[in-house]
Write an enzyme that holds these catalytic residues in place. Structure first.
Site, short mmCIF file in Angstrom:
data_model
loop_
_atom_site.label_atom_id
_atom_site.label_comp_id
_atom_site.label_asym_id
_atom_site.label_seq_id
_atom_site.Cartn_x
_atom_site.Cartn_y
_atom_site.Cartn_z
N ASN A 130 0.81 -1.23 0.00
CA ASN A 130 0.00 0.00 0.00
C ASN A 130 0.84 1.28 0.00
OD1 ASN A 130 0.72 -0.71 2.66
ND2 ASN A 130 -1.03 0.36 3.54
N HIS A 154 9.34 -7.93 -0.46
CA HIS A 154 8.24 -7.01 -0.70
C HIS A 154 7.00 -7.78 -1.15
CE1 HIS A 154 6.64 -3.10 -0.82
NE2 HIS A 154 7.69 -2.45 -1.30
N ALA A 155 5.86 -7.09 -1.16
CA ALA A 155 4.62 -7.70 -1.66
C ALA A 155 4.80 -8.11 -3.11
CB ALA A 155 3.47 -6.71 -1.52
N GLY A 205 1.78 -5.76 7.76
CA GLY A 205 0.85 -6.56 6.96
C GLY A 205 -0.31 -7.06 7.76
N SER A 206 -0.83 -8.21 7.38
CA SER A 206 -2.03 -8.76 7.98
C SER A 206 -1.72 -9.46 9.30
CB SER A 206 -2.68 -9.76 7.03
OG SER A 206 -1.87 -10.92 6.90
N GLU A 227 3.65 -4.51 12.61
CA GLU A 227 2.58 -3.52 12.46
C GLU A 227 1.52 -4.18 11.60
OE1 GLU A 227 0.18 -1.36 10.76
OE2 GLU A 227 1.77 -0.16 9.83
N LEU A 228 0.36 -4.48 12.21
CA LEU A 228 -0.59 -5.41 11.61
C LEU A 228 -1.94 -4.81 11.26
CD1 LEU A 228 0.17 -8.42 13.98
CD2 LEU A 228 1.28 -7.79 11.84
N CYS A 261 -3.32 1.39 6.95
CA CYS A 261 -3.56 0.86 8.28
C CYS A 261 -4.07 1.93 9.24
CB CYS A 261 -2.27 0.25 8.83
SG CYS A 261 -1.62 -1.12 7.87
N GLU A 358 -11.26 -4.85 9.69
CA GLU A 358 -10.62 -3.71 9.05
C GLU A 358 -11.11 -3.62 7.61
OE1 GLU A 358 -6.18 -1.78 8.40
OE2 GLU A 358 -6.37 -3.95 8.59
#
Length: 453
Positions: A130, A154-155, A205-206, A227-228, A261, A358
């Site tokens: 993101n 990375h994603a 991420g998730s 950091e989720l 987030c 979320e």
């Protein structure tokens, strides 16, 4: 591994993933580079970070366009993201030596006791799509300057951004192996993290991804920062400046297509101003320009992936079926690309997806509360605890109430945001640890006590 433009559905490029031998070489290179990099004087590492900031600024349009093509971020926001990355480089280039200076402690006469800060080694960073540049630089700038080396996973939908970030540090003059991109899938993370050459990990991420990383790291006794995500409250009290609260609320919910987030997700509004606030919020949402993310006038681009848009729509539809009131939006736009309109829901039933999950897109859920006590109760009624925004004309009242909010940060009369100068992170299911500021650079160092007689 491929990148696809979410605004058009066009395949942009295909990348060969790193095979086992390539990953092995990169891990060896990281370990070898660390042994030399850790001894480079801190002031020299700071200067390289200055160089990295210059590379970012010199190439900001190219990097911004790459982000926009790969994940759909409006181009003006992409440019701002690159500029913010350069700011983070500037910050740590100026303050790293202060943050990492020896800490002296009380000690008996004739002795000296201090804490010194030694780097840990190669750090694995598992990063999301993101904010494909900012999420990476906010880990890399402090951790590299502290003497660690970085391995970026990375994603998978932003491989071009991943390789461009490696380019930034190479062109800035960092030694080969100081920052490397691993073009691997999520299934490969466990093996890389378990490797003895990797000493720590950071993930944004998730929740499931964070738990998986924490489990592997725990087995091998490796430090992690997670950091989720969040379901951040945006509290509008009875004495709030509604002009500012509406304008900022719209930005806080729709920036980056709502895919943040720390986006304002749950609007908690005092009953005395509820009707006016909702009316103005809906009007502002309907006035936003949804369209080509390469156009400067676009406010909201596509969602990053058609599957993510479908998941968001399912959350909205399920919540409406459960009794939520849809005031605007709520249907994917009939055009090419993964476009979802700014959406407002009210009368949110307890337990529906819009209430408990979320919503990662431009969907605002609005709650009416009778008083301050109920506002705080609703704000804290979430498994997340990342950020919060509180609006009141009384600054002392705001600071008093901020202590009652369960979150990693509370912004009074401002949207929740990250800033290189202040700590960033959450509690509860939003994760643990802190990024940015002095706290961030000290997450991945050995705080070693030295006692001298």
């Amino acid at each position: 591994m491929e990148s696809v433009n979410p605004a058009t559905g066009e395949r942009l490029d295909v990348y060969d993933p790193d095979d086992d031998d390539t990953v092995e070489r990169k891990l060896d290179r990281a370990a070898a580079t660390f042994e030399e990099w850790r001894d480079v004087p801190l002031r020299e590492r700071e200067q390289l970070l200055v160089n990295a900031g210059e590379v970012l600024r010199e190439n900001k349009q190219r990097y911004a366009e790459l982000m926009t093509r790969e994940m759909g971020k409006p181009i003006t926001q992409a440019v701002a993201e690159v500029e913010k990355c350069a700011w983070a480089c500037d910050h740590y280039a100026e303050y790293a030596h202060k943050y990492l200076s020896d800490e002296h402690h009380p000690s008996p006469p004739g002795t000296e006791v201090k804490t010194v800060h030694d780097p840990l080694g190669p750090v694995l960073a598992v990063m999301p799509w993101n904010y494909p540049f900012w999420q990476v630089v906010r880990f890399a700038a402090p951790y590299l300057t502290a003497g660690n080396v970085g391995l970026l996973k990375h994603a998978s939908n932003v491989p071009g951004c991943a390789l461009a970030l490696e380019e930034v540090f190479t062109e800035a003059g960092y030694p080969e192996g100081a920052f490397q991109t691993l073009l691997v899938g999520s299934s490969d993370v466990d093996g890389v993290l378990a490797d003895e050459r990797v000493r720590a990990a950071t993930l944004t991420g998730s929740g499931p991804a964070g738990r998986a990383v924490a489990e592997t790291a725990g087995k091998h006794l490796k430090k992690t920062v997670l950091e989720l995500g969040g379901s951040d409250p945006f509290m509008v009290l009875d004495d709030a400046d509604l002009d500012a609260a509406v304008e900022t609320g719209v930005q806080a919910r729709t920036l980056n297509g709502g895919q943040s987030c720390i986006a304002a997700k749950r609007f908690i509004v005092h009953t005395d101003v509820y009707e006016e606030y909702v009316e103005r919020l809906v009007a502002a949402f309907e006035n936003l320009t949804v369209g080509d993310p390469m156009a400067d006038e676009t406010d909201v681009g596509p969602q990053a992936d058609p599957d993510l848009m479908a998941e968001l729509h399912d959350q909205v539809q399920t919540s409406v079926d459960a009794g939520a009131t849809l005031l605007t939006g709520g249907e994917p736009l009939d055009r090419a690309g993964a476009f979802y309109p700014p959406t407002v829901l009210t009368d949110i039933p307890s337990g529906c997806p819009a209430d408990t999950e979320e919503t990662f897109g431009p969907v605002a859920t609005v709650y009416e509360v009778a008083d301050v006590e109920e506002a705080i109760a609703v704000a804290n009624d979430t498994r997340f605890g990342l950020g919060a925004s509180l609006w009141t004309a009384d600054r002392e009242r705001g600071q008093r109430l901020a202590r009652e909010v369960s979150a990693g940060c509370v912004y009074i009369n401002e949207m929740t945001k990250s800033d290189p100068r202040v700590p960033f992170g959450g509690i509860k299911d939003a994760g643990y640890g802190r990024e940015l500021s002095e706290m961030g650079i000290k997450e991945f160092v050995n705080k070693k006590t030295v006692w001298v007689e």
